[in-house]
Write an enzyme that holds these catalytic residues in place. Structure first.
Site, PDB file in Angstrom:
ATOM      1  N   HIS A 187    -116.430 -24.704  68.642  1.00 39.77           N
ATOM      2  CA  HIS A 187    -115.177 -24.066  69.072  1.00 39.77           C
ATOM      3  C   HIS A 187    -114.765 -22.980  68.080  1.00 39.77           C
ATOM      4  CE1 HIS A 187    -110.581 -24.544  69.807  1.00 39.77           C
ATOM      5  NE2 HIS A 187    -111.072 -23.596  70.580  1.00 39.77           N
ATOM      6  N   GLU A 222    -116.784 -19.858  68.556  1.00 41.16           N
ATOM      7  CA  GLU A 222    -116.277 -19.117  69.726  1.00 41.16           C
ATOM      8  C   GLU A 222    -115.131 -18.197  69.311  1.00 41.16           C
ATOM      9  OE1 GLU A 222    -112.715 -19.642  72.360  1.00 41.16           O
ATOM     10  OE2 GLU A 222    -113.913 -21.457  72.622  1.00 41.16           O
ATOM     11  N   HIS A 223    -114.196 -18.699  68.492  1.00 40.97           N
ATOM     12  CA  HIS A 223    -113.075 -17.886  68.021  1.00 40.97           C
ATOM     13  C   HIS A 223    -113.561 -16.743  67.144  1.00 40.97           C
ATOM     14  CE1 HIS A 223    -109.093 -19.961  68.828  1.00 40.97           C
ATOM     15  NE2 HIS A 223    -109.961 -20.770  69.410  1.00 40.97           N
ATOM     16  N   GLU A 263    -104.108 -24.496  67.826  1.00 40.01           N
ATOM     17  CA  GLU A 263    -104.488 -24.913  69.187  1.00 40.01           C
ATOM     18  C   GLU A 263    -104.571 -26.432  69.258  1.00 40.01           C
ATOM     19  OE1 GLU A 263    -108.101 -24.196  72.441  1.00 40.01           O
ATOM     20  OE2 GLU A 263    -108.071 -23.060  70.560  1.00 40.01           O
TER      21      GLU A 263
END
Length: 1101
Positions: free
Chosen positions: A70, A73-74, A177
């Site tokens: 994740h 991805e950022h 998040e």
């Protein structure tokens, strides 16, 4: 030359199965680096898009760095070798009416974007098939927005930088998040289920990640985290694991040439597709366990999770859909029908899921009533009785034939969806082993009856192959464990032997309740699918008014551009009754939910056949909608209308529905703060309305008899307004009108008694704050919605300027408040338009307190005033084009058109040409116009602006950083800022200044600011203006910026009462009723033009 020869020799697949009305062209190719690509030429699209799906996700996380997939991805968005500026990608997209996003799933990471096909503004309006030729395709790739976006996008996978400067910020974005989801039961219960699975299967992973898992813990172990992210990307990102979809108006050959040029550079490491065939999600240790979980919300459910199989290879027969269709059915004879009649449940869902190649689960979830929770064992046994009933019969071909028929009709008449939704979904589909000619149809169409595959699937639903979870705040108590990542309280152990024996007996005993039956044949499957297609030069942009008298108004438009056998019928029953008081509002809500409850069994077959209804209460009446295949639309509509008219309220059902609404009111206060804040803002804007706690109090005293007596009064008098739209003729629209009128038979409501929509007017010079403490004691996030009142929505000049200022501030606000200052994961800016309120808002959810957030918003708005002043003319014109492109975006399907019409009808404005009018006014705007507007209405220095903000304050406080953590963060962030300002530094001297500070937890922040100031002035000897600028950035990034004095001190302390009148000092709203009573109200919503212009005799629209 070799590239051209390679393209000529490659295999191309173009004959994909497609919907009947699909005018797109498709081509599947594989690049020399083994990257598979689907190219889509859409000759009429006004938006282009691309998506790339990488076959790696959270299941590949490094064990001691949960969330690394994740985080990568950022980080890919944060600059590449070719485009090193970290927000270059988003700036480019924003300037071409575009947007982007990405998500990380278990076995894939999906990146996508969408933007305008042309840098020029379109000349036609939002119809799907405008007259004449579409806007010309750009003459060269350099002029094409799609080419520019593809080139920037492709670099993510070729040469990402993983800039040291951006690591800390993006890891904090991941952390924010994660914190956003900490109090969400969806996330909490899902993670609990994962945590209790086989620890050797990657399903057990914590997939989001946090600052602790991705930064603090690895650094404490001596790990260089940047190296780990680069290593993950290098290890798992390979061309042969990627699937690319590109959709544009360019010819397929052009798209292929572009993709070749850019994406052939993606490195190919020939990595195998990962599978998990040798490890089971549940082993004997995890099976036959029962878990009692305590949720945040007041909810009650029973969940059965069966160890299942991966069904990727069964895409022609979809055997799990046979099981989910029967177990999840809601009609007569179903599990839900039986346990609902007993008062034990309000809902049931069932379905299989392939977790990854090699693993799958089949889940059954039952929403329990209070009595149902007491009987959860009986509910579980009934589920097993039904499973046994379907297992003892061979698979029923007629059931699969119905599924085949429904799926084929749905695919045949599938309409277009937004380009980015299309590309993102198809990129994910391409990772599956579908026959490539079935990429479009495979996921949705059932093609054959495979009785063996269904029988094998049934074998997994056994009493020795499941886990049970009970979710409740009350039962059984004594939760003795906490899940590691979200803190969910639970207790878990093996299912007692006596309960297992009862389940086995229920499963094996052929005697079972006679009420449990296979479903009956579905009479709602459409058979009349003819469409009368009549080509028109230009589709109508507004419906025709075919009846308009004292009691009824009917609007009609026969579909003239989408050509599907579908229709939408919307009914607006005008009456002030539903929302006169908080009590009538609650009774109206109970009435609506009781209608849904009464129609569940009847409407279920229609629902799964593509025909749905909706019944709602609004501030000015009731609305009824029926949408879907027009063949049997009138049948469902009549049943809904009769039920609304003749509802008999049973005491037992009333108690269950009232309990559900009561829990819904309670749960409202425990949802994420950014979901709550809008309700308070709307309450402050609207003349009438009620807050949730007001409604909850009234609900306590309402009885079934009260509602039974109330709803006929609501229906007794009103005005009926109808929109009939789609594959219908005028005569059918008038028959539908007669049906509504004759069924409901209301007395005419005089025009002067029609409810009027009004908003409150916040006066110029206002600066109000409404503060409210959040009720969830465990939530650490505050939330602010900062609102500026600009004027009337029907004022074209105001509306056009609002649209343009929202466009211009969109990317800068996100970049400053989220990316640079890291205030929180949820940051939104833009227009706020409803009824007669036109406003601008900024919303932030953050661990920072609301006063600090208010200060940072005002700082941004002040700084943007200078950005606007310095904006070059070509950039300003680019923003205008971006807004025009958005306003004239083409409609994709019949529902979009119907919803647009209905919005303009139901809000009493009838502004069918709103988009075209907006464009006229936007096109005429100058930069000076916008500067004048901004300085008057938005700038914090303006004495004329009208502002209020809602502050939702958290009770809990986040974990405070230690002095050493503060110093480490400060050093990293400050170095990033100096690098961004292109100032050479002596890093050793800077580090010495900061690290040598004493560890005083109460004053570390102040000392850090002093050390930075000394370094800038003494060591670097920078000019005062440069020092002030850098200090401002540093304090903002560190969360140390000054909170405006006016937000800290009272008016009395400041002794500046006169400044209150100028809006410099905020006034806190203490008494909402008194505050609202002191404001003027707006004009009511009125038609923007004489409705006679829409009559059949009027000029062609």
């Amino acid at each position: 030359m070799n590239g051209v020869l390679g393209r000529e020799a490659r295999t191309r697949i173009e004959d994909l199965e497609r919907p009947a009305l699909d005018d797109r062209s498709y081509r599947i190719i594989t690049l020399p680096n083994n990257l598979e690509v689907l190219l889509i030429h859409d000759p009429k699209t006004d938006k282009a898009s691309a998506a790339l799906d990488v076959n790696v996700g959270s299941f590949s996380d490094v064990k001691d760095m949960p969330g690394i997939a994740h985080a990568v991805e950022h980080l890919l968005f944060m600059g590449t070798e070719k485009y090193p500026q970290e927000n270059a990608y988003n700036q480019y997209l924003s300037s071409h009416s575009g947007h982007s996003n990405a998500y990380t799933a278990s076995t894939s990471t999906n990146y996508y974007f969408e933007l305008a096909v042309s840098a020029a503004s379109p000349t036609s309006s939002g119809t799907a098939t405008p007259s004449g030729d579409p806007e010309p395709v750009p003459a060269s790739k350099e002029e094409s927005p799609l080419w520019g976006a593809l080139d920037r996008f492709g670099q993510f996978f070729i040469c990402p930088l993983f800039l040291e400067d951006t690591l800390d910020r993006e890891l904090k974005a991941v952390d924010s998040e994660n914190k956003k989801n900490l109090q969400s039961d969806t996330w909490r219960l899902h993670q609990l289920n994962k945590a209790l699975s086989n620890p050797n299967h990657p399903y057990c992973h914590f997939s989001t990640g946090s600052y602790k898992t991705l930064h603090d813990d690895p650094i404490a172990r001596g790990v260089k985290i940047r190296d780990e992210f680069i290593k993950f990307h290098s290890t798992h990102y390979s061309a042969n694991r990627m699937k690319l979809v590109v959709l544009g108006r360019e010819k397929l050959d052009t798209l292929e040439e572009w993709v070749d040029e850019i994406f052939s550079e993606v490195p190919n490491k020939d990595l195998p597709r990962k599978r998990w065939d040798d490890v089971s999600v549940y082993t004997e240790k995890e099976l036959l366990t029962q878990t009692f979980a305590k949720p945040v919300f007041q909810s009650r459910s029973l969940d059965l999770s069966f160890l299942y199989r991966d069904e990727e290879d069964f895409y022609e027969s979809h055997p799990s859909r046979y099981l989910s269709h029967l177990i999840g059915h809601e009609g007569p004879g179903s599990i839900l029908s039986y346990i609902k009649a007993k008062g034990w449940a309000t809902g049931l869902g069932a379905g299989g899921s392939s977790l990854c190649p090699g693993s799958g689960l089949f889940n059954i979830s039952v929403k329990l009533t209070e009595v149902g929770l007491e009987h959860y064992k009986e509910v579980a046994k009934i589920v097993f009785q039904y499973i046994a009933m379907i297992r003892e019969q061979p698979p029923q071909k007629w059931i699969v034939d119905e599924q085949i028929q429904i799926s084929e009709v749905d695919f045949r008449f599938r309409q277009k969806s937004p380009p980015s939704k299309t590309t993102s979904a198809l990129a994910g589909v391409m990772q599956k082993p579908y026959d490539r000619k079935m990429l479009l149809s495979g996921p949705s169409v059932t093609r054959k009856f495979d009785d063996k595959a269904i029988s094998d699937a049934m074998e997994h639903l056994r009493p020795d192959n499941f886990r049970l979870t009970i979710v409740s705040q009350e039962y059984p108590g004594g939760w003795d464990q906490k899940e590691k990542w979200y803190g969910t309280e639970y207790k878990s152990g093996k299912i007692p032997e006596d309960f297992l024996a009862e389940i086995k007996e229920a499963f094996e005993n052929p005697a079972r309740p006679v009420e449990l039956q296979f479903p009956h044949k579905n009479e709602f499957i459409p058979s009349r699918l003819e469409v009368e297609k009549k080509e028109v030069e230009q589709p109508l942009k507004a419906p025709k008014l075919i009846r308009n008298d004292e009691g009824v108004r009917t609007w009609f438009k026969k579909d003239d551009q989408f050509w599907v056998p579908k229709a939408n019928v919307h009914i607006y029953f005008r009456t002030p009754m539903p929302c006169v008081t908080a009590r009538t509002t609650v009774m109206s809500q109970l009435y609506r939910e009781l209608i849904y409850d009464a129609l569940v069994e009847y409407s279920y077959d229609a629902d799964i056949s593509g025909l749905v209804y909706e019944f709602s209460t609004v501030s000015t009446g009731l609305t009824i909608s029926v949408e879907g295949y027009n063949d049997k639309l009138h049948v469902l509509l009549e049943k809904v209308l009769v039920s609304i008219r003749d509802l008999e309220i049973r005491e037992d059902r009333f108690k269950i529905i009232a309990d559900r609404i009561t829990r819904g009111f309670h749960n409202w206060d425990y949802q994420q703060p950014f979901h709550q804040v809008g309700s308070f803002s709307r309450y402050l804007k609207n003349e009438r309305g009620f807050l949730t706690d007001e409604l909850a109090k009234e609900l306590e005293g309402v009885t079934a008899q009260d509602v039974q007596q109330f709803y006929p009064l609501t229906l007794a008098q009103g005005h009926i307004e109808i929109l009939a739209h789609g594959n219908l003729h005028k005569e059918e629209a008038l028959k539908i009108t007669d049906l509504v009128e004759k069924t409901l038979k209301p007395k005419r409501l005089p025009l002067n008694q029609w409810p009027v929509r009004r908003n409150l007017i916040v006066p110029p010079g206002s600066n109000y704050i409404y503060e409210r403490q959040l009720k969830d004691p465990a939530n650490v996030n505050h939330c602010i919605e900062y609102s500026l009142y600009l004027g009337n929505t029907q004022d074209r000049a105001i509306k056009s300027r609002l649209l343009l200022v929202a466009q211009m501030t969109d990317e800068p606000a996100f970049n400053q408040l989220r990316t640079l200052e890291q205030l929180g994961y949820v940051v939104f800016s833009g227009g706020s338009v409803s009824d007669q309120w036109a406003g601008y808002r900024i919303l932030i959810q953050s661990e920072k307190d609301c006063k600090y957030l208010e200060g940072r918003i005002e700082h941004f708005l002040t700084s943007f005033e200078k950005m606007l002043e310095d904006m070059k003319e070509d950039e300003f014109e680019g923003h205008k084009r971006a807004v025009v492109n958005k306003r004239l975006e083409k409609l994709k399907n019949l529902n979009q058109e119907g919803n647009r019409f209905w919005t303009h009808i139901s809000n009493d404005g009838y502004d069918f040409f709103q988009a075209e009018e907006d464009v006229v006014h936007i096109s005429a705007l100058t930069k000076q116009d916008m500067q004048t507007f901004y300085m008057h209405y938005i700038s914090p220095s303006s004495p004329h602006r009208a502002k209020f903000s809602v502050h939702l304050t958290a009770q809990a406080k986040p974990k405070q950083a230690t002095p050493e953590e503060q110093k480490s963060d400060a050093l990293a962030i400050f170095q990033q800022i100096l690098t961004g300002e292109k100032i050479e530094t002596d890093q050793a001297k800077l580090a010495e200044r900061i690290k040598s500070l004493p560890s005083d937890k109460d004053h570390t922040s102040e000392m850090i600011v002093e050390a930075i100031t000394a370094y800038l002035t003494q060591d670097l000897q920078l000019a005062t203006s440069v020092v002030d600028k850098i200090l401002d950035e540093a304090k903002a990034a560190l969360g140390l910026a000054d909170t405006p004095e006016t937000l800290i001190k009272s008016v009395e302390e400041l002794k500046i009462e006169d400044l209150v009148k100028e809006g410099k000092v905020p006034v806190y709203i203490k008494d909402l009723k008194d505050w609202k009573a002191g404001l003027m109200v707006s004009k009511g919503m009125r038609p923007v033009t004489d409705l006679g212009e829409f009559g059949e005799g009027a000029a062609k629209l």
